[in-house]
Design an enzyme around this catalytic site. Structure first.
Site, PDB file in Angstrom:
ATOM      1  N   HIS A 178      45.397  41.765  42.891  1.00 10.57           N
ATOM      2  CA  HIS A 178      45.118  42.894  43.634  1.00 10.57           C
ATOM      3  C   HIS A 178      45.095  42.350  44.987  1.00 10.57           C
ATOM      4  CE1 HIS A 178      43.308  45.586  40.454  1.00 10.57           C
ATOM      5  NE2 HIS A 178      44.270  45.237  40.066  1.00 10.57           N
ATOM      6  N   GLU A 190      42.775  42.451  47.214  1.00  5.41           N
ATOM      7  CA  GLU A 190      41.402  41.611  47.439  1.00  5.41           C
ATOM      8  C   GLU A 190      41.585  40.385  46.929  1.00  5.41           C
ATOM      9  OE1 GLU A 190      42.046  44.682  46.218  1.00  5.41           O
ATOM     10  OE2 GLU A 190      40.307  46.073  46.058  1.00  5.41           O
ATOM     11  N   CYS A 231      38.231  47.904  43.096  1.00  6.55           N
ATOM     12  CA  CYS A 231      37.816  48.058  41.475  1.00  6.55           C
ATOM     13  C   CYS A 231      36.754  47.150  41.015  1.00  6.55           C
ATOM     14  CB  CYS A 231      39.166  47.921  40.648  1.00  6.55           C
ATOM     15  SG  CYS A 231      39.645  45.870  40.525  1.00  6.55           S
ATOM     16  N   CYS A 249      37.448  43.407  41.630  1.00  3.43           N
ATOM     17  CA  CYS A 249      37.740  42.884  42.794  1.00  3.43           C
ATOM     18  C   CYS A 249      36.415  42.865  43.480  1.00  3.43           C
ATOM     19  CB  CYS A 249      38.604  43.609  43.716  1.00  3.43           C
ATOM     20  SG  CYS A 249      40.494  43.806  43.278  1.00  3.43           S
TER      21      CYS A 249
END
Length: 169
Positions: A56, A58, A87, A90
């Site tokens: 992801h 992040e 999410c 993260c």
């Protein structure tokens, strides 16, 4: 032209990162880590290219920042800017890295993020402030445009496939 706030300036940098991912066919989510008013790391979604669930935006930005500081703990005052509400994975990484503030643009529409709940849980004896809605419309439009285009392409592909099947008969 309206002068950008500090938060909008850094969110624009996250949007730029998201657009880099978009050019590579990734879901356009971008993130930057800011320390002492400087972007020290950026990232964008790389899940499709790397075939990693954890790739992801992040995570990419936080990992790069940690490498830069040679520590799993980021310096005091570290901030994370991300174009979509983080999410749980993260947000957990942000808490673990001791990010002091998380700014996000678009809200997760399906309500799965638990961003504020995780920040408030104080699971790691660290308090992280969360601010949502920074350049929300622009961040949302980027994501919406991506998914509209993805559905359009899928529909075209399905129609093409159906046409080919009919021609074979």
């Amino acid at each position: 032209m309206k002068k950008l706030t500090r938060e909008e300036k850094f969110m624009r940098r996250a949007i730029t990162a998201a657009k880099r991912g978009l050019k590579q066919g990734e879901v356009p989510i971008g993130a930057v880590v800011v320390v002492e008013d400087k972007v020290v790391a950026s990232g964008y979604n790389r899940r499709a290219k790397l075939q990693l669930a954890s790739a992801h935006a992040e995570m990419m930005a936080i990992d790069r920042a940690c490498k830069k500081f040679a520590s799993w703990r980021l310096p005091e005052g570290a901030e994370l800017y991300v174009t979509l509400e983080p999410c749980p994975m993260c947000m957990g990484a942000a808490l673990n890295a001791r990010v002091d503030k998380v700014y996000f643009g678009a809200y997760e529409q399906k309500g799965r993020s638990l961003t504020q709940e995780l920040a408030d849980a104080n699971l790691l004896n660290h308090k992280t402030e969360v601010v949502g809605g920074v350049l929300e419309e622009e961040c949302s439009a980027l994501l919406t445009g991506f998914f509209v285009e993805m559905r359009r392409k899928a529909k075209e592909e399905k129609a093409k496939h159906s046409q080919e099947e009919m021609e074979e008969k």
